[in-house]
Design a protein around this motif. Sequence first.
Motif, PDB file in Angstrom:
ATOM      1  N   THR A 114       0.838  -1.197   0.000  1.00 30.14           N
ATOM      2  CA  THR A 114       0.000   0.000   0.000  1.00 30.14           C
ATOM      3  C   THR A 114       0.873   1.247   0.000  1.00 30.14           C
ATOM      4  OG1 THR A 114      -0.128   0.005   2.414  1.00 30.14           O
ATOM      5  CG2 THR A 114      -1.905  -1.115   1.249  1.00 30.14           C
ATOM      6  N   THR A 115       0.320   2.294  -0.581  1.00 24.63           N
ATOM      7  CA  THR A 115       0.973   3.595  -0.598  1.00 24.63           C
ATOM      8  C   THR A 115      -0.058   4.614  -0.157  1.00 24.63           C
ATOM      9  OG1 THR A 115       2.290   2.884  -2.496  1.00 24.63           O
ATOM     10  CG2 THR A 115       2.207   5.250  -2.052  1.00 24.63           C
ATOM     11  N   ILE A 116       0.306   5.464   0.771  1.00 27.06           N
ATOM     12  CA  ILE A 116      -0.605   6.532   1.201  1.00 27.06           C
ATOM     13  C   ILE A 116      -0.622   7.604   0.124  1.00 27.06           C
ATOM     14  CG2 ILE A 116      -0.986   8.358   2.903  1.00 27.06           C
ATOM     15  CD1 ILE A 116       0.181   6.471   5.015  1.00 27.06           C
ATOM     16  N   THR A 117      -1.843   7.943  -0.313  1.00 24.03           N
ATOM     17  CA  THR A 117      -1.984   8.930  -1.388  1.00 24.03           C
ATOM     18  C   THR A 117      -2.731  10.184  -0.932  1.00 24.03           C
ATOM     19  OG1 THR A 117      -3.982   7.818  -2.182  1.00 24.03           O
ATOM     20  CG2 THR A 117      -1.890   7.186  -3.206  1.00 24.03           C
ATOM     21  N   GLY A 118      -3.238  10.183   0.296  1.00 23.96           N
ATOM     22  CA  GLY A 118      -3.943  11.368   0.780  1.00 23.96           C
ATOM     23  C   GLY A 118      -4.523  11.154   2.160  1.00 23.96           C
ATOM     24  N   ILE A 119      -4.980  12.266   2.756  1.00 26.89           N
ATOM     25  CA  ILE A 119      -5.611  12.215   4.079  1.00 26.89           C
ATOM     26  C   ILE A 119      -6.907  13.012   3.989  1.00 26.89           C
ATOM     27  CG2 ILE A 119      -5.386  12.856   6.514  1.00 26.89           C
ATOM     28  CD1 ILE A 119      -2.859  11.541   6.384  1.00 26.89           C
ATOM     29  N   ARG A 120      -7.974  12.449   4.522  1.00 21.68           N
ATOM     30  CA  ARG A 120      -9.276  13.117   4.527  1.00 21.68           C
ATOM     31  C   ARG A 120      -9.872  12.985   5.929  1.00 21.68           C
ATOM     32  NH1 ARG A 120     -12.386  11.727  -1.089  1.00 21.68           N
ATOM     33  NH2 ARG A 120     -10.689  12.316  -2.490  1.00 21.68           N
ATOM     34  N   GLY A 121      -9.553  13.888   6.798  1.00 28.53           N
ATOM     35  CA  GLY A 121     -10.067  13.843   8.170  1.00 28.53           C
ATOM     36  C   GLY A 121      -9.564  12.609   8.884  1.00 28.53           C
ATOM     37  N   LYS A 122     -10.508  11.768   9.329  1.00 30.76           N
ATOM     38  CA  LYS A 122     -10.104  10.551  10.039  1.00 30.76           C
ATOM     39  C   LYS A 122      -9.877   9.365   9.085  1.00 30.76           C
ATOM     40  CE  LYS A 122     -14.676   8.803  11.260  1.00 30.76           C
ATOM     41  NZ  LYS A 122     -15.428   8.166  12.314  1.00 30.76           N
ATOM     42  N   TRP A 123      -9.769   9.654   7.794  1.00 33.45           N
ATOM     43  CA  TRP A 123      -9.548   8.620   6.781  1.00 33.45           C
ATOM     44  C   TRP A 123      -8.230   8.859   6.056  1.00 33.45           C
ATOM     45  CZ3 TRP A 123     -12.748   4.495   6.363  1.00 33.45           C
ATOM     46  CH2 TRP A 123     -13.969   4.587   7.024  1.00 33.45           C
ATOM     47  N   THR A 124      -7.587   7.758   5.684  1.00 32.21           N
ATOM     48  CA  THR A 124      -6.369   7.822   4.884  1.00 32.21           C
ATOM     49  C   THR A 124      -6.655   7.170   3.546  1.00 32.21           C
ATOM     50  OG1 THR A 124      -4.979   7.710   6.856  1.00 32.21           O
ATOM     51  CG2 THR A 124      -3.942   7.118   4.767  1.00 32.21           C
ATOM     52  N   GLN A 125      -6.356   7.905   2.474  1.00 28.71           N
ATOM     53  CA  GLN A 125      -6.529   7.361   1.134  1.00 28.71           C
ATOM     54  C   GLN A 125      -5.266   6.580   0.787  1.00 28.71           C
ATOM     55  OE1 GLN A 125      -7.350  10.303  -1.830  1.00 28.71           O
ATOM     56  NE2 GLN A 125      -7.527   8.801  -3.481  1.00 28.71           N
ATOM     57  N   ILE A 126      -5.462   5.371   0.235  1.00 29.93           N
ATOM     58  CA  ILE A 126      -4.323   4.518  -0.110  1.00 29.93           C
ATOM     59  C   ILE A 126      -4.461   3.980  -1.523  1.00 29.93           C
ATOM     60  CG2 ILE A 126      -3.904   3.789   2.284  1.00 29.93           C
ATOM     61  CD1 ILE A 126      -5.245   1.071   1.488  1.00 29.93           C
ATOM     62  N   SER A 127      -3.342   3.545  -2.047  1.00 30.06           N
ATOM     63  CA  SER A 127      -3.326   2.786  -3.292  1.00 30.06           C
ATOM     64  C   SER A 127      -2.953   1.366  -2.886  1.00 30.06           C
ATOM     65  CB  SER A 127      -2.290   3.367  -4.251  1.00 30.06           C
ATOM     66  OG  SER A 127      -2.211   2.568  -5.408  1.00 30.06           O
ATOM     67  N   LEU A 128      -3.833   0.417  -3.166  1.00 33.34           N
ATOM     68  CA  LEU A 128      -3.630  -0.985  -2.822  1.00 33.34           C
ATOM     69  C   LEU A 128      -3.216  -1.739  -4.075  1.00 33.34           C
ATOM     70  CD1 LEU A 128      -3.930  -3.445  -0.874  1.00 33.34           C
ATOM     71  CD2 LEU A 128      -6.338  -3.532  -1.585  1.00 33.34           C
ATOM     72  N   ASP A 129      -2.048  -2.340  -4.042  1.00 32.17           N
ATOM     73  CA  ASP A 129      -1.540  -3.047  -5.217  1.00 32.17           C
ATOM     74  C   ASP A 129      -1.491  -4.545  -4.942  1.00 32.17           C
ATOM     75  OD1 ASP A 129      -0.549  -3.612  -7.677  1.00 32.17           O
ATOM     76  OD2 ASP A 129       1.459  -2.830  -7.312  1.00 32.17           O
ATOM     77  N   ARG A 130      -2.604  -5.214  -5.234  1.00 31.66           N
ATOM     78  CA  ARG A 130      -2.692  -6.670  -5.111  1.00 31.66           C
ATOM     79  C   ARG A 130      -3.881  -7.162  -5.919  1.00 31.66           C
ATOM     80  NH1 ARG A 130      -5.515  -8.896   0.418  1.00 31.66           N
ATOM     81  NH2 ARG A 130      -7.337  -7.602   0.277  1.00 31.66           N
ATOM     82  N   LYS A 131      -3.948  -8.476  -6.095  1.00 32.73           N
ATOM     83  CA  LYS A 131      -5.090  -9.076  -6.782  1.00 32.73           C
ATOM     84  C   LYS A 131      -6.227  -9.250  -5.795  1.00 32.73           C
ATOM     85  CE  LYS A 131      -2.132 -11.746  -9.825  1.00 32.73           C
ATOM     86  NZ  LYS A 131      -1.665 -13.097 -10.152  1.00 32.73           N
TER      87      LYS A 131
END
Length: 166
Positions: A114-131
Amino acid sequence: MKIRSAALFVFALGVLTTAQAAPLAATTAVHAKPDTSLPAISYLKAGTEPVPAIGFTGQLPAGWIAVELRGPFEAFVENKDLAKSLDVKPGAPIRLAPKADAAVLALAEETDKTTITGIRGKWTQISLDRKIIGFAFVGSTQAAPAPMLAAPVPTSPAPTLAPNTR
């Protein structure tokens, strides 16, 4: 023995033929579970051939197929589900939107990339690289081919009748 080998070969060929999916006639939604009332986690475009999920052994309702989706996926996790190393904690729900009631894309696994791509309040946006295994309903737009069946090959010649000599 030859009959068994021939029958086994025909059966295996039928299974392989059935496992190969035909191109989709229409764009098809993919869900996290085989339920059309759930939000779509992805879409398969018309004309593409779904990639069957290898290793999926569960039972599916009629008309559903398990498909393999390749990442990366943009998703969200709650900040509380991040470890001090900023890795997503195993078992944490990875959601499609930054809301507690948003659809779950997957549960985090220890081996996730996973890579963190952003923050939105109490949420973290991620990029998930898997099947991910998803489920698509293809019952009304695509029929699976019937397995091929063959009659057994006799190993001895058929009996013949002697000519009538009366």
